[in-house]
Design a protein around this motif. Structure first.
Motif, PDB file in Angstrom:
ATOM      1  N   UNK A   1      -7.342   5.147   5.252  1.00 50.29           N
ATOM      2  CA  UNK A   1      -6.990   6.697   5.158  1.00 50.29           C
ATOM      3  C   UNK A   1      -6.901   6.873   3.575  1.00 50.29           C
ATOM      4  N   UNK A   2      -7.402   7.713   3.060  1.00 52.70           N
ATOM      5  CA  UNK A   2      -7.609   8.151   1.700  1.00 52.70           C
ATOM      6  C   UNK A   2      -7.276   9.694   1.336  1.00 52.70           C
ATOM      7  N   UNK A   3      -6.458   9.763   0.411  1.00 50.48           N
ATOM      8  CA  UNK A   3      -6.319  11.328  -0.004  1.00 50.48           C
ATOM      9  C   UNK A   3      -6.311  11.297  -1.574  1.00 50.48           C
ATOM     10  N   UNK A   4      -6.579  12.546  -1.993  1.00 48.76           N
ATOM     11  CA  UNK A   4      -6.707  12.675  -3.525  1.00 48.76           C
ATOM     12  C   UNK A   4      -5.978  13.975  -4.053  1.00 48.76           C
ATOM     13  N   UNK A   5      -5.625  14.047  -5.327  1.00 45.32           N
ATOM     14  CA  UNK A   5      -5.016  15.071  -6.003  1.00 45.32           C
ATOM     15  C   UNK A   5      -5.984  16.143  -6.085  1.00 45.32           C
ATOM     16  N   UNK A   6      -7.143  16.041  -6.084  1.00 48.85           N
ATOM     17  CA  UNK A   6      -8.148  16.896  -6.133  1.00 48.85           C
ATOM     18  C   UNK A   6      -8.460  17.587  -5.105  1.00 48.85           C
TER      19      UNK A   6
ATOM     20  N   UNK B   1     -10.685   2.490  -6.436  1.00 46.79           N
ATOM     21  CA  UNK B   1     -11.343   2.665  -7.619  1.00 46.79           C
ATOM     22  C   UNK B   1     -12.781   2.789  -7.445  1.00 46.79           C
ATOM     23  N   UNK B   2     -13.290   2.384  -6.351  1.00 50.52           N
ATOM     24  CA  UNK B   2     -14.686   2.512  -5.814  1.00 50.52           C
ATOM     25  C   UNK B   2     -15.005   3.778  -5.578  1.00 50.52           C
ATOM     26  N   UNK B   3     -14.038   4.582  -5.053  1.00 52.37           N
ATOM     27  CA  UNK B   3     -14.180   5.866  -4.761  1.00 52.37           C
ATOM     28  C   UNK B   3     -14.175   6.632  -6.147  1.00 52.37           C
TER      29      UNK B   3
ATOM     30  N   UNK C   1       0.823  -1.225   0.097  1.00 58.11           N
ATOM     31  CA  UNK C   1      -0.167   0.044  -0.267  1.00 58.11           C
ATOM     32  C   UNK C   1       0.964   1.195  -0.050  1.00 58.11           C
ATOM     33  N   UNK C   2       0.454   2.336  -0.301  1.00 59.32           N
ATOM     34  CA  UNK C   2      -0.906   2.604  -0.975  1.00 59.32           C
ATOM     35  C   UNK C   2      -1.337   2.082  -2.012  1.00 59.32           C
ATOM     36  N   UNK C   3      -2.719   1.799  -2.316  1.00 60.14           N
ATOM     37  CA  UNK C   3      -3.231   1.375  -3.579  1.00 60.14           C
ATOM     38  C   UNK C   3      -3.897   2.725  -4.281  1.00 60.14           C
ATOM     39  N   UNK C   4      -4.028   2.590  -5.565  1.00 64.33           N
ATOM     40  CA  UNK C   4      -4.474   3.797  -6.111  1.00 64.33           C
ATOM     41  C   UNK C   4      -5.593   3.190  -7.055  1.00 64.33           C
ATOM     42  N   UNK C   5      -6.402   4.489  -7.525  1.00 67.48           N
ATOM     43  CA  UNK C   5      -7.069   4.427  -8.697  1.00 67.48           C
ATOM     44  C   UNK C   5      -6.419   4.240 -10.105  1.00 67.48           C
ATOM     45  N   UNK C   6      -7.086   3.985 -11.270  1.00 67.24           N
ATOM     46  CA  UNK C   6      -6.274   3.888 -12.587  1.00 67.24           C
ATOM     47  C   UNK C   6      -5.548   5.036 -12.862  1.00 67.24           C
ATOM     48  N   UNK C   7      -6.118   6.086 -12.577  1.00 71.65           N
ATOM     49  CA  UNK C   7      -5.639   7.752 -12.992  1.00 71.65           C
ATOM     50  C   UNK C   7      -4.269   8.035 -12.054  1.00 71.65           C
ATOM     51  N   UNK C   8      -4.216   7.312 -10.920  1.00 68.61           N
ATOM     52  CA  UNK C   8      -3.357   7.683 -10.023  1.00 68.61           C
ATOM     53  C   UNK C   8      -3.619   9.066  -9.327  1.00 68.61           C
ATOM     54  N   UNK C   9      -4.951   9.177  -9.045  1.00 67.95           N
ATOM     55  CA  UNK C   9      -5.176  10.436  -8.412  1.00 67.95           C
ATOM     56  C   UNK C   9      -5.688  10.257  -6.859  1.00 67.95           C
ATOM     57  N   UNK C  10      -6.395   9.078  -6.779  1.00 64.79           N
ATOM     58  CA  UNK C  10      -6.868   8.674  -5.536  1.00 64.79           C
ATOM     59  C   UNK C  10      -5.992   7.625  -4.718  1.00 64.79           C
ATOM     60  N   UNK C  11      -5.436   7.925  -3.551  1.00 64.24           N
ATOM     61  CA  UNK C  11      -4.596   6.873  -2.932  1.00 64.24           C
ATOM     62  C   UNK C  11      -5.265   6.450  -1.459  1.00 64.24           C
ATOM     63  N   UNK C  12      -4.976   5.135  -1.271  1.00 66.91           N
ATOM     64  CA  UNK C  12      -5.654   4.237   0.150  1.00 66.91           C
ATOM     65  C   UNK C  12      -4.869   3.667   0.746  1.00 66.91           C
TER      66      UNK C  12
ATOM     67  N   UNK D   1     -15.882  13.744  -0.652  1.00 68.56           N
ATOM     68  CA  UNK D   1     -16.360  13.133   0.689  1.00 68.56           C
ATOM     69  C   UNK D   1     -17.726  11.986   0.246  1.00 68.56           C
ATOM     70  N   UNK D   2     -18.808  12.592  -0.517  1.00 70.51           N
ATOM     71  CA  UNK D   2     -19.806  11.679  -0.737  1.00 70.51           C
ATOM     72  C   UNK D   2     -19.386  10.621  -1.434  1.00 70.51           C
ATOM     73  N   UNK D   3     -18.309  10.568  -2.527  1.00 73.31           N
ATOM     74  CA  UNK D   3     -17.966   9.352  -3.058  1.00 73.31           C
ATOM     75  C   UNK D   3     -17.299   8.279  -1.965  1.00 73.31           C
TER      76      UNK D   3
END
Ligand code: F6R
Length: 608
Positions: free
Chosen positions: A161-166, A131-133, A86-97, A144-146
């Motif tokens: 714990x999660x962070x996002x580039x957005x 990826x679900x987020x 970990x961290x694992x991320x979404x396909x675009x590498x913008x969300x890290x968990x 937050x809603x996602x």
């Protein structure tokens, strides 16, 4: 097991998180990583193996960030590898968990996401979360809603714990059946699955509860409990934690340090509680349930591993001193039993970490039964300490070596105090036992002073492949604990047996290569144990005996004898524990093993 550290504030989040991951190394892990977000986007660093490898990799790039999450992973789904770390991320590498726990329905979620066009690169259950987020973030108005929508889909246990580039100014966290605390600093917040990770920075912590989702910025924490749909601005509590105790000092490793803390451990477990001069046992942690305790007619103890063996000793102690019937269950089995429970039953959970998933599940199982839930816990503020109605802390201080040593001695001491308390003074052993508990630290020191002899004997037997531990009555759980200690740090196959069971099977294993560690302390049962030793010797089996100082009778019969000071039967386990711990320790070090981090094991077992 897995560890989480996070930071948001003004400092270098990278340094804070790397320092936190180093503080979590004692828990056992196989890979480590961190993710950060800054003006340039997001970046992930991962390493298989020790945290210092990650420190070197990160430091060659000197990344700057005030929003960082990190993780030490103990593999559950997928081998220890870079891709699974970990961290694992979404396909675009913008969300890290980062995630502790298990997502039970990950296969189903992965299929759903694959059908929606998502790719997966790891074998982990965790990868479905970012990826679900991401999936929900494309449909919902805010991250937050996602995040909350994604949590609504996952089944299992988690601290996340999660962070996002957005969202470079927000740290997201959530917990269900896996510990997570928020550390509060000046214009900054920390996140940790174990307070040890952030204690160098703050002792003010907010404990997250099950179903809590926290939205954390430098200045603010908003907690939304999804189950009760309740928002809160939680207050921080002051954590009672002594940093000094978590340091190695002059010892080569934590296991030896913690074994040598036995006298101090007994002293702190009894301090202000065992009042021998006033013939009184005072257990402040039980005061709010004194009325209920009067009506208890059965106690069910639940625990795992070493704490389970302490529970077996508790059964002997409580039944002998108070006359209340006791049953002891392995928490992992208790969960799946269907046994009758009356209102007069109390459940007593024993746990060093206070975070063991099976023990927590056992407590949850009886949540609606209306029974009294008690705890004997070492880690202050831990999940079990907070979910029980009342309890007694062990006060052993932080235990860092994976193999439990001083916590077992504290648990057994506390069980003796609880047994005395439940006896209401109606046992002739009340005053003698209180006096003996007073004298016990000095006797524990005498066992430690004999460490050189235990080391010499351990080295003599270090190359054996199998070991048997035997004992009767109080020494029977100690035989099982001695075998467990040897197994976990030296990887020697060892079994603990009731000495009286030898002829019913185990005697078949005995030959010149299969030594027995016989707990043969002075007691009315000693003659019977000596007969068992004779049967072993007659079959050529080497025997090491643990005997009472001054009783030379075993020297003729046994190959080696370790002497312990005389004490009552009820306090013998605390002295025997030191001897079997030292024996296991010296065998493991003679074999060249890392005693603090035995292979495949983790300090607190937060998954089933
Ligand atoms: C053995 C050992 C484990 C733990 C068990 C329960 O040396 O440390 O067997 O005793 O995992 O852990 P706690 O007491 O934290 O619930």
């Amino acid at each position: 097991m897995c560890g989480i550290v996070g930071y948001i504030g003004q400092k270098s989040g990278v340094d804070v998180v790397l320092g936190g991951l180093e503080a979590l190394e004692y828990r056992g892990y196989d890979s480590a990583g961190l993710a950060l977000v800054n003006d340039d986007g997001g970046q992930v660093f991962k390493q298989v193996g020790r945290v210092n490898g990650l420190v070197d990799a990160v430091n060659t790039e000197h990344p700057a960030s005030n929003l960082v999450i990190g993780h030490t992973r103990w593999a559950t789904h997928g081998t220890p590898s870079l891709v699974n770390a970990h961290p694992q991320s979404n396909n675009q590498q913008t969300i890290f968990v980062v995630h502790n726990g298990i997502i039970e329905n990950f296969a189903e979620l992965r299929e759903r996401l694959q059908a929606a066009g998502y790719n997966f690169t790891s074998q982990t259950d965790t990868e479905v979360i970012p990826n679900l987020i991401d999936y929900y973030a494309k449909q919902l108005p805010s991250f937050e809603a996602a995040f909350k929508a994604a949590l609504g889909d996952v089944h299992g246990a988690y601290a996340i714990a999660a962070i996002s580039t957005d969202e470079p100014d927000t740290l997201y966290a959530a917990r269900l059946s896996s510990p997570l605390v928020i550390g509060v600093g000046e214009q900054e917040h920390y996140l940790a699955s174990d307070p040890a990770a952030i204690m160098a920075h703050t002792k003010r912590v907010i404990y997250l509860e099950d179903y809590d989702v926290a939205v954390i910025s430098g200045n603010d924490v908003d907690v939304h409990n999804l189950k009760h749909n309740r928002h809160a601005k939680p207050k921080a509590e002051l954590l009672d934690y002594d940093n000094e105790q978590a340091l190695l000092g002059d010892f080569p490793n934590f296991m030896l340090k913690e074994i040598f803390e036995a006298p101090a451990t007994i002293r702190s477990a009894t301090l202000g509680r065992a009042l021998a001069d006033r013939s009184l046992v005072k257990l402040g942690g039980l005061e709010n349930v004194l009325g209920q305790l009067k009506y208890i007619d059965r106690i069910v103890i639940v625990a795992c591993g070493t704490s389970y063996y302490a529970g077996l000793l508790g059964e002997y102690l409580i039944e002998e001193l108070s006359g209340i019937p006791v049953e002891v269950h392995m928490a992992s089995e208790f969960k799946y039993r269907d046994e009758p429970f009356s209102r007069g039953t109390a459940l007593l959970a024993i746990s060093q970490s206070g975070e063991t998933a099976d023990t927590i599940a056992a407590l949850k199982k009886v949540e609606d039964y209306g029974v009294l839930r008690l705890g004997i816990v070492n880690a202050v503020g831990s999940t079990i300490a907070r979910m029980t109605d009342a309890g007694v802390y062990c006060h052993a201080g932080p235990e860092r070596a994976v193999a439990s040593s001083k916590a077992f001695i504290a648990q057994t001491t506390v069980l003796a105090l609880i047994a005395l308390h439940l006896s209401n003074g109606n046992t002739k052993l009340f005053k003698p036992l209180l006096d003996e508990l007073d004298a016990l630290p000095a006797k524990a020191q005498a066992v430690l002073d004999n460490a050189g002899r235990i080391k010499a004997i351990a080295e003599k037997y270090a190359r054996h492949r199998d070991f048997l531990f035997i004992g009767r009555q109080y020494a029977y759980p100690m035989a099982m604990e001695g075998a467990l200690k040897l197994k976990e740090v030296s990887y020697i196959h060892a079994e603990g047996y009731a000495a009286g069971e030898m002829k019913h099977g185990p005697l078949a294993m005995i030959d010149k290569d299969f030594p027995t560690f016989a707990i043969a302390i002075d007691s009315p049962l000693l003659e019977k144990t000596i007969s068992n030793i004779q049967e072993i010797k007659a079959r050529g089996g080497p025997v090491i005996a643990l005997a009472t100082q001054g009783n030379k009778s075993l020297e003729q019969l046994c190959d080696d004898v370790i002497y312990l000071p005389h004490t009552m039967h009820e306090t013998q386990p605390m002295l025997q524990a030191i001897a079997v711990q030292l024996f296991a320790y010296y065998i493991a070090t003679a074999r060249g093993f890392d005693v603090d981090h035995p292979r495949n094991l983790a300090k607190s077992v937060t998954v089933e």
